[in-house]
Enzyme design. Sequence first.
Site, PDB file in Angstrom:
ATOM      1  N   PRO A  13       9.900  65.503  -8.636  1.00  0.00           N
ATOM      2  CA  PRO A  13       9.880  66.869  -8.135  1.00  0.00           C
ATOM      3  C   PRO A  13       9.222  67.009  -6.766  1.00  0.00           C
ATOM      4  CG  PRO A  13       8.490  66.649 -10.091  1.00  0.00           C
ATOM      5  CD  PRO A  13       9.056  65.311  -9.813  1.00  0.00           C
ATOM      6  N   GLU A  14       9.986  67.475  -5.813  1.00  0.00           N
ATOM      7  CA  GLU A  14       9.449  67.886  -4.521  1.00  0.00           C
ATOM      8  C   GLU A  14       9.701  69.395  -4.432  1.00  0.00           C
ATOM      9  OE1 GLU A  14      10.486  65.262  -1.239  1.00  0.00           O
ATOM     10  OE2 GLU A  14      10.734  63.594  -2.617  1.00  0.00           O
TER      11      GLU A  14
END
Length: 288
Positions: free
Chosen positions: A2-3
């Site tokens: 997750p960014e």
Amino acid sequence: MPELPEVEVVRRGLEAHVVGHTIADVEVLHPRAVRRHLPGSIDLAGRLEGQSVVSAERRGKYLWLVLEPSSVAIVVHLGMSGQMLVQDPTVPDEKHLRIRARLESGIDLRFVDQRTFGGWALADLVTVDGTVVPDSVAHIARDPLDPRFDPDVVVKTLRSKQTEIKRALLDQTVVSGVGNIYADEALWRAEIHGNRPTDKLSGPRLRRLLDAARDVMTEALDQGGTSFDALYVNVNGQSGYFDRSLDAYGQEDLPCRRCGSPIRREKFMNRSSYSCPRCQPRPRLVRG
DNA sequence: TATATCTCCTGCGGGC
DNA sequence: TGCCCGCAGGAGATAT
């Protein structure tokens, strides 16, 4: 992994399914998931029960739920593999279920995290630069999708640093939300090698890089984020599609979509970096 | 003070 | 078949 776009997808899901609900009961199933909440899991659970979720907010890769009446926030970081799932209580526990918050409406908010790099913590809210954020997020810079993001300030910060551009892009106190995937994608779009010294890059080139970071993350968000496996999903357990649009990350030996040269993989900061050898030539002199 | 490196963690895949 | 090792990487802690 997750960014920013993936975290924003999760935030939107929480806004739709959790905001407006009251927490009835909290169960911490793995102490590491609350290690950043120093008073411990019993304190966290006790302080969450009876609180209502009034909003879901985000800065960079951090997201938080604002609670009333206590006016504190649950700060959530997904780390490498964290998932915030909205589930029916009859659904069997996930293998890596770390925290379960049962809402009074009868649904579960579950924090699932295989690698336990992520976690929950309670934080007081403070005002920084005109924006209310949890105190534990106060050191995090604005991200490129923040309406008050000022690229000129970030360019000035970058040019004052004595480090390499990819290292600086990953520094969440300079610009937030960028991780290894979108750093490589932004550098590819801006045709800059990640080892280039920040203070040797011109203002317009740095501005182009920040624009590229904003654009690639906006496009990823439109496609529901990037997924390589089941580790990143939205609150309904669904994966995004942006991995099919990546130009550099994970494309080793595949032809560059701009010039046809095979994309190379290099080790950088104990992780992999992908770039085009022709569009993104290495600097002649590399510090270190 | 600024920058660089180490550490945490789990599951998968490759090599032997 | 089973064991071992490397890899993935965000961010705080520690080292330089």
